[in-house]
Design an enzyme around this catalytic site. Structure first.
Site, PDB file in Angstrom:
ATOM      1  N   ARG A 210     -16.037  20.344  38.698  1.00 43.42           N
ATOM      2  CA  ARG A 210     -14.866  21.073  38.181  1.00 43.42           C
ATOM      3  C   ARG A 210     -14.576  20.619  36.749  1.00 43.42           C
ATOM      4  O   ARG A 210     -14.221  21.425  35.878  1.00 43.42           O
ATOM      5  CB  ARG A 210     -13.649  20.840  39.084  1.00 43.42           C
ATOM      6  CG  ARG A 210     -13.722  21.598  40.401  1.00 43.42           C
ATOM      7  CD  ARG A 210     -12.420  21.500  41.185  1.00 43.42           C
ATOM      8  NE  ARG A 210     -12.206  20.190  41.767  1.00 43.42           N
ATOM      9  CZ  ARG A 210     -12.473  19.874  43.033  1.00 43.42           C
ATOM     10  NH1 ARG A 210     -12.967  20.772  43.864  1.00 43.42           N
ATOM     11  NH2 ARG A 210     -12.230  18.669  43.492  1.00 43.42           N
ATOM     12  N   ASP A 248     -11.061  34.650  47.255  1.00 35.89           N
ATOM     13  CA  ASP A 248     -11.301  33.925  48.504  1.00 35.89           C
ATOM     14  C   ASP A 248     -10.849  34.808  49.660  1.00 35.89           C
ATOM     15  O   ASP A 248      -9.927  35.622  49.506  1.00 35.89           O
ATOM     16  CB  ASP A 248     -10.530  32.596  48.530  1.00 35.89           C
ATOM     17  CG  ASP A 248     -11.156  31.596  49.495  1.00 35.89           C
ATOM     18  OD1 ASP A 248     -11.860  30.673  49.053  1.00 35.89           O
ATOM     19  OD2 ASP A 248     -10.949  31.752  50.721  1.00 35.89           O
ATOM     20  N   CYS A 339     -23.901  23.962  49.553  1.00 32.22           N
ATOM     21  CA  CYS A 339     -23.568  22.708  50.253  1.00 32.22           C
ATOM     22  C   CYS A 339     -24.247  22.676  51.618  1.00 32.22           C
ATOM     23  O   CYS A 339     -23.814  21.969  52.516  1.00 32.22           O
ATOM     24  CB  CYS A 339     -22.058  22.537  50.368  1.00 32.22           C
ATOM     25  SG  CYS A 339     -21.260  23.851  51.297  1.00 32.22           S
TER      26      CYS A 339
HETATM   27  N1  SAH Z   1     -14.666  25.677  45.166  1.00 31.78           N
HETATM   28  C1  SAH Z   1     -13.654  25.216  46.092  1.00 31.78           C
HETATM   29  C2  SAH Z   1     -14.185  24.996  47.494  1.00 31.78           C
HETATM   30  C3  SAH Z   1     -14.814  26.226  48.135  1.00 31.78           C
HETATM   31  S1  SAH Z   1     -14.959  26.132  49.856  1.00 31.78           S
HETATM   32  C4  SAH Z   1     -13.011  23.944  45.511  1.00 31.78           C
HETATM   33  O1  SAH Z   1     -13.507  23.405  44.503  1.00 31.78           O
HETATM   34  O2  SAH Z   1     -12.018  23.478  46.060  1.00 31.78           O
HETATM   35  C5  SAH Z   1     -15.464  27.694  50.318  1.00 31.78           C
HETATM   36  C6  SAH Z   1     -14.376  28.762  50.360  1.00 31.78           C
HETATM   37  O3  SAH Z   1     -15.014  29.991  50.653  1.00 31.78           O
HETATM   38  C7  SAH Z   1     -13.284  28.605  51.396  1.00 31.78           C
HETATM   39  O4  SAH Z   1     -12.039  28.599  50.758  1.00 31.78           O
HETATM   40  C8  SAH Z   1     -13.402  29.856  52.293  1.00 31.78           C
HETATM   41  O5  SAH Z   1     -12.129  30.378  52.650  1.00 31.78           O
HETATM   42  C9  SAH Z   1     -14.121  30.823  51.391  1.00 31.78           C
HETATM   43  N2  SAH Z   1     -14.938  31.870  52.012  1.00 31.78           N
HETATM   44  C10 SAH Z   1     -15.812  31.757  53.032  1.00 31.78           C
HETATM   45  N3  SAH Z   1     -16.470  32.926  53.217  1.00 31.78           N
HETATM   46  C11 SAH Z   1     -15.993  33.797  52.293  1.00 31.78           C
HETATM   47  C12 SAH Z   1     -16.297  35.163  51.947  1.00 31.78           C
HETATM   48  N4  SAH Z   1     -17.233  35.839  52.589  1.00 31.78           N
HETATM   49  N5  SAH Z   1     -15.630  35.723  50.922  1.00 31.78           N
HETATM   50  C13 SAH Z   1     -14.685  35.023  50.240  1.00 31.78           C
HETATM   51  N6  SAH Z   1     -14.385  33.741  50.509  1.00 31.78           N
HETATM   52  C14 SAH Z   1     -15.020  33.129  51.515  1.00 31.78           C
END
Ligand code: SAH
Length: 395
Positions: A210, A248, A339
């Site tokens: 980030r 999201d 991940c």
């Molecule tokens: N980048 C974030 C962490 C991401 S975790 C950080 O730095 O904090 C992955 C996220 O993807 C979760 O919030 C989950 O709600 C979302 N997610 C999962 N499948 C999804 C989809 N098909 N479309 C949109 N969001 C999704």
């Protein structure tokens, strides 16, 4: 005292300090054994090799606490191991002073099944193996002593517990939770919901990535896909992004993201747009609308928890990366992550390269990324390497 005797040749991985003993490696056990009990591991000639925790319900039948077969596994053992993990982090210039930090990262800190994260005055413990579960009290005492932090919450609700025959367990183990828990990460305040949030509340592993996003975002139109509570979005705003569209599928995550933006009045909220949508659909919609971006972040959830899911996951990764290359302006930057433990860095790079080729994008890798240094990878435990990222720039 119970013993675990290995089949011939099955001591090899232990001699390389790999801490897992699979069901197929066990010849027999001797002595009375309950889940989580400590066993002495012996080779076929009864040479002692290690002390381990017995997990009768798991394919990983035992996990090594110590490669010293004479080491007592007791309260003092956990005090030493947890204090050492905390000390290692305190000595790292990127970590010392961080309010949000992983203090213990399981196998890679010599403590299989033990995850400990700190958020300000709160410590969150996640125990995912029978051995870790058995030593809960010792682990809690040790972390309170090592950190001086008196508030400990348990978030042992990972799916991994079912494989160990353990029930999900969540709740306060010591002290209490403050009203509004938040941490500051490189100047940006972020709320952390340790009760309902993902993992133990926050994605600490992406902290340094980030920070990199922040340095790359100046003047760019940013698209942040899978934004969760807005970690990358807010850092991009702090770095001077001209606009940030964040997507999201979780409404509660987006609610927290909006709240996080409000917690940071120095950031220009008029540049932020939040969309509750499925990324796969939304990216196609953005293309249809003629939207273009100078920086795209893709941080999806774990599509492949194990190698068995790799093929389906590969298609999903390829799809979002392909859509991203289509939405990028010339000179634009793609920050793309996986991940999934089941997808190695080489395969991930191939998938991203395949996506670029399919859309005729000319791109190059600027940075290869991994989890932050409070999520180390034990050299003997390469399975611990799960997060990988590429920063690619389009011609
Ligand atoms: N980048 C974030 C962490 C991401 S975790 C950080 O730095 O904090 C992955 C996220 O993807 C979760 O919030 C989950 O709600 C979302 N997610 C999962 N499948 C999804 C989809 N098909 N479309 C949109 N969001 C999704």
């Amino acid at each position: 005292m119970a013993d675990l005797i290995l089949k011939p040749g099955k001591e090899r991985s232990l001699l390389r300090r790999h801490p897992w003993i699979f069901a197929g490696s066990v010849a027999r056990t001797e002595g009375r054994l309950r889940p989580g009990d400590t066993v002495t591991v012996l080779d076929r000639d009864h040479r002692p090799l290690a002390r381990a925790a017995w997990s009768p319900h798991s394919q990983i039948r035992a996990r090594v606490w110590s490669f010293d077969p004479a080491a007592p596994v007791d309260h003092a053992f956990f005090k030493r191991a947890i204090a050492a993990a905390v000390r290692r982090r305190a000595g790292h210039p990127w970590l010392s002073g961080q309010q949000g930090m992983r203090l213990v990262h399981g196998e890679s800190d010599g403590l299989p099944g033990v995850i400990i994260d700190r958020y300000g005055d709160v410590v969150v413990v996640q125990l995912t193996s029978a051995g870790a579960d058995k030593w809960r009290d010792a682990i809690v005492d040790a972390v309170i002593q090592a950190t001086g932090c008196a508030n400990v919450y348990e978030r042992s609700d990972s799916d991994l517990r079912a494989l160990e025959g353990l029930q999900a367990m969540s709740g306060m183990l010591a002290g209490s939770l403050p009203q509004d828990l938040s941490i500051e990460e490189y100047g940006v305040r972020m709320a952390v919901d340790v009760v309902q949030g993902h993992k133990t509340g926050f994605y600490l592993d992406q902290r340094e990535n980030r920070a990199l996003a922040r340095t790359l975002a100046a003047g760019r139109r940013v698209l942040n896909c899978f934004c969760y509570t807005g970690g990358f979005s807010l850092q991009a705003l702090a770095g001077g992004a001209s606009e940030v569209l964040s997507i999201d599928s979780s409404a509660p995550a987006l609610e927290t993201a909006r709240r996080n933006l409000a917690l940071n009045p120095a950031l220009d909220a008029t540049r932020a747009e939040w969309r509750n949508d499925d990324v796969f659909q939304a990216m196609r919609g953005l293309r249809a609308d003629g939207r273009r971006f100078d920086m795209i972040i893709l941080d999806p959830p774990k599509f492949a928890p194990s190698a068995a899911h790799a093929e389906r996951a590969a298609r999903a990764y390829k799809d979002i990366n392909l859509q991203a290359f289509r939405l990028l302006e010339p000179g634009g930057v793609l920050m793309t992550y996986s991940c999934s433990g089941g997808i190695g860095i080489e395969l991930f790079q191939k998938i991203v390269a395949g996506a670029a080729i399919d859309v005729g994008a000319d791109a190059r890798i600027l940075h290869r990324l991994a989890a932050a240094p409070d999520h180390p990878v034990g050299l003997a435990v390469p399975e611990g390497e799960y997060l990988k990222g590429l920063v690619c720039q389009q011609a």
